[in-house]
Motif scaffolding. Structure first.
Motif, PDB file in Angstrom:
ATOM      1  N   THR A   1       0.840  -1.207   0.000  1.00 53.10           N
ATOM      2  CA  THR A   1       0.000   0.000   0.000  1.00 53.10           C
ATOM      3  C   THR A   1       0.871   1.252   0.000  1.00 53.10           C
ATOM      4  N   GLY A   2       1.999   1.195   0.701  1.00 53.35           N
ATOM      5  CA  GLY A   2       2.896   2.338   0.724  1.00 53.35           C
ATOM      6  C   GLY A   2       3.455   2.636  -0.654  1.00 53.35           C
ATOM      7  N   ARG A   3       3.878   1.600  -1.340  1.00 56.32           N
ATOM      8  CA  ARG A   3       4.409   1.790  -2.698  1.00 56.32           C
ATOM      9  C   ARG A   3       3.316   2.308  -3.624  1.00 56.32           C
ATOM     10  N   GLY A   4       2.130   1.696  -3.532  1.00 60.44           N
ATOM     11  CA  GLY A   4       1.033   2.142  -4.380  1.00 60.44           C
ATOM     12  C   GLY A   4       0.648   3.577  -4.111  1.00 60.44           C
ATOM     13  N   PHE A   5       0.643   3.962  -2.827  1.00 56.52           N
ATOM     14  CA  PHE A   5       0.294   5.331  -2.450  1.00 56.52           C
ATOM     15  C   PHE A   5       1.318   6.314  -3.009  1.00 56.52           C
TER      16      PHE A   5
ATOM     17  N   ARG B   1       0.608   9.186  -5.721  1.00 56.93           N
ATOM     18  CA  ARG B   1       0.845  10.584  -5.340  1.00 56.93           C
ATOM     19  C   ARG B   1       1.799  11.256  -6.323  1.00 56.93           C
ATOM     20  N   THR B   2       2.828  10.527  -6.752  1.00 59.81           N
ATOM     21  CA  THR B   2       3.756  11.068  -7.747  1.00 59.81           C
ATOM     22  C   THR B   2       3.031  11.366  -9.047  1.00 59.81           C
ATOM     23  N   ALA B   3       2.143  10.452  -9.455  1.00 62.55           N
ATOM     24  CA  ALA B   3       1.378  10.666 -10.687  1.00 62.55           C
ATOM     25  C   ALA B   3       0.472  11.883 -10.564  1.00 62.55           C
ATOM     26  N   VAL B   4      -0.125  12.077  -9.391  1.00 63.23           N
ATOM     27  CA  VAL B   4      -0.971  13.258  -9.163  1.00 63.23           C
ATOM     28  C   VAL B   4      -0.149  14.530  -9.277  1.00 63.23           C
ATOM     29  N   GLU B   5       1.018  14.548  -8.652  1.00 64.69           N
ATOM     30  CA  GLU B   5       1.869  15.736  -8.692  1.00 64.69           C
ATOM     31  C   GLU B   5       2.295  16.061 -10.121  1.00 64.69           C
TER      32      GLU B   5
ATOM     33  N   VAL C   1      -6.903  16.047 -15.883  1.00 65.71           N
ATOM     34  CA  VAL C   1      -7.819  16.113 -14.737  1.00 65.71           C
ATOM     35  C   VAL C   1      -8.374  14.716 -14.442  1.00 65.71           C
ATOM     36  N   ALA C   2      -8.740  13.983 -15.497  1.00 64.77           N
ATOM     37  CA  ALA C   2      -9.252  12.622 -15.316  1.00 64.77           C
ATOM     38  C   ALA C   2      -8.170  11.717 -14.730  1.00 64.77           C
ATOM     39  N   ARG C   3      -6.934  11.888 -15.196  1.00 65.19           N
ATOM     40  CA  ARG C   3      -5.822  11.092 -14.670  1.00 65.19           C
ATOM     41  C   ARG C   3      -5.590  11.416 -13.202  1.00 65.19           C
ATOM     42  N   GLU C   4      -5.652  12.688 -12.850  1.00 64.57           N
ATOM     43  CA  GLU C   4      -5.481  13.080 -11.453  1.00 64.57           C
ATOM     44  C   GLU C   4      -6.548  12.442 -10.573  1.00 64.57           C
ATOM     45  N   GLU C   5      -7.804  12.502 -11.009  1.00 65.49           N
ATOM     46  CA  GLU C   5      -8.893  11.919 -10.222  1.00 65.49           C
ATOM     47  C   GLU C   5      -8.704  10.415 -10.044  1.00 65.49           C
ATOM     48  N   GLN C   6      -8.241   9.759 -11.090  1.00 64.74           N
ATOM     49  CA  GLN C   6      -8.006   8.316 -11.017  1.00 64.74           C
ATOM     50  C   GLN C   6      -6.937   7.997  -9.985  1.00 64.74           C
ATOM     51  N   GLN C   7      -5.856   8.753  -9.992  1.00 62.65           N
ATOM     52  CA  GLN C   7      -4.781   8.508  -9.046  1.00 62.65           C
ATOM     53  C   GLN C   7      -5.165   8.902  -7.620  1.00 62.65           C
ATOM     54  N   LEU C   8      -5.981   9.934  -7.473  1.00 58.01           N
ATOM     55  CA  LEU C   8      -6.474  10.290  -6.132  1.00 58.01           C
ATOM     56  C   LEU C   8      -7.325   9.158  -5.566  1.00 58.01           C
ATOM     57  N   THR C   9      -8.080   8.508  -6.423  1.00 59.95           N
ATOM     58  CA  THR C   9      -8.880   7.350  -5.989  1.00 59.95           C
ATOM     59  C   THR C   9      -7.965   6.228  -5.520  1.00 59.95           C
ATOM     60  N   VAL C  10      -6.876   5.992  -6.252  1.00 58.72           N
ATOM     61  CA  VAL C  10      -5.905   4.973  -5.840  1.00 58.72           C
ATOM     62  C   VAL C  10      -5.306   5.339  -4.484  1.00 58.72           C
TER      63      VAL C  10
ATOM     64  N   ALA D   1       1.193   6.781   3.570  1.00 58.55           N
ATOM     65  CA  ALA D   1      -0.261   6.789   3.407  1.00 58.55           C
ATOM     66  C   ALA D   1      -1.000   7.139   4.689  1.00 58.55           C
ATOM     67  N   THR D   2      -0.375   6.894   5.846  1.00 57.56           N
ATOM     68  CA  THR D   2      -1.107   7.023   7.113  1.00 57.56           C
ATOM     69  C   THR D   2      -0.487   7.997   8.095  1.00 57.56           C
TER      70      THR D   2
END
Length: 341
Positions: free
Chosen positions: A55-59, A63-67, A161-170, A315-316
């Motif tokens: 989960t840490g790696r995925g988070f 987060r990097t993709a969002v940035e 924007v769609a990519r950001e939303e997808q990664q925020l969901t992840v 993540a936490t």
């Protein structure tokens, strides 16, 4: 248990098996002057550490993709702003094009002949009308190109924007899974060790898209006879550069987690090895080192940090933990554990 069967275990079932095994992640037991050892490296059930690592790696990846997506959105927005300014400047000129078209009509040989009193006048008129037509055509072409460029920029922004939303969901999903895993072992959120005055580390190398490159245990570990990754070496050197120079041990053979992969270091709070509970200046040293690592987690590529019965995940944030061995190494009261991506 075979690898395929382990992969088929539902997350809830996997987590249920580790309620009493959090020590498999945090317990380190060893002689006082040696590097701590992990007795649960051979544990067959999926351990809490595996859940939190994934989960840490995925988070961090999300987060990097969002940035990166937000940076791209900013670039595209600036591009769109410039294009719209160009459109605004071109719009009045298109009015002139329409006016010229209405007054002069299409340039044809018949029109040129009918409106010319002499051969010289014919040539002058032809040249003049041709220049007007060329100028008008250029402005119309520029306007169409600007409009197309604006539409492409808008479409690219929508995609980002769609990519950001997808990664925020992840990110939300990974955070929820990590919190669930911690709750199963009675972890409680804490303020942890944070200091706004901690030194700033230099950025570890990233890929062009901002992600962390995959690295192997390819460099000689200066703290043992083993190996570490370039990212671990960078974190170790940065810690030393800002004054954290006490005893450190990184590589340790055996087990599935970060030490044998060259992605972890244990920083002693004492000068010459792993002794008893850190107190006084030793504990302050551990507090300061931990605050430095967490403040620079994104610059160094940190997966988690453990110190004094508390663990930090991207993540936490900070959580306390229980179920360790009750000794300084297991409870991490004599050393700071660092794991990297």
């Amino acid at each position: 248990m075979s690898a395929p069967l382990r992969q088929r275990l539902p997350l809830a079932a996997a987590l249920a098996t580790v309620t009493a095994l959090f020590a498999g992640f945090v317990v380190l037991a060893a002689p006082a002057a040696a590097a701590p050892a992990d007795p649960d490296d051979e544990g067959e059930p999926p351990l809490l550490s595996e859940v939190l690592e994934s989960t840490g790696r995925g988070f961090v990846e999300a987060r990097t993709a969002v940035e990166e997506s937000r940076k791209r959105q900013l670039q595209l927005s600036l591009e769109l702003e410039k294009v719209e300014e160009r459109l605004a400047a071109l719009s009045p000129q298109i009015g002139e094009v329409a006016s010229n078209s209405y007054r002069l009509g299409r340039i044809t040989p018949v029109m040129v002949l009918l409106n010319s009193a002499s051969p010289d006048a014919l040539l002058e008129r032809a040249e003049g009308l041709d220049m007007i037509a060329m100028h008008d055509n250029k402005r119309v072409r520029e306007l169409n190109e600007a409009r197309e460029q604006a539409e492409r920029a808008k479409a690219a922004i929508d995609a980002e924007v769609a990519r950001e939303e997808q990664q925020l969901t992840v990110m939300r999903r990974q955070k929820e899974e990590a919190e669930k895993a911690l709750r199963l072992v009675g972890a409680v959120a804490t303020n942890g060790f944070v200091s706004a005055t901690s030194p700033v580390a230099r950025q570890a190398p990233r890929n062009s898209d901002g992600s962390w490159p995959s690295q192997s245990c390819s460099l000689d570990d200066p703290t043992t006879t083993g190996c570490i990754t370039p990212r671990t070496m960078h974190a170790l050197n940065e810690a030393k550069r800002v004054g954290f120079t006490r005893f450190v041990s990184c590589f340790r053979p055996g087990g599935p987690f970060e030490h044998p992969k060259g992605r972890a270091c244990d920083f002693s709070a004492q000068q010459n090895g792993f002794g008893g509970d850190a107190t006084g200046d030793d504990r302050l040293y551990g507090n300061n080192l931990t605050a430095f690592l967490v403040r620079n987690a994104d610059r160094l590529g940190i997966l988690y940090v453990i110190w004094y019965r508390q663990v930090w995940f991207p993540a936490t944030g900070w959580s306390s933990y229980s179920g360790a061995g009750g000794d300084p190494s297991s409870d991490h009261t004599n050393h700071v554990h660092l794991s990297l991506l």
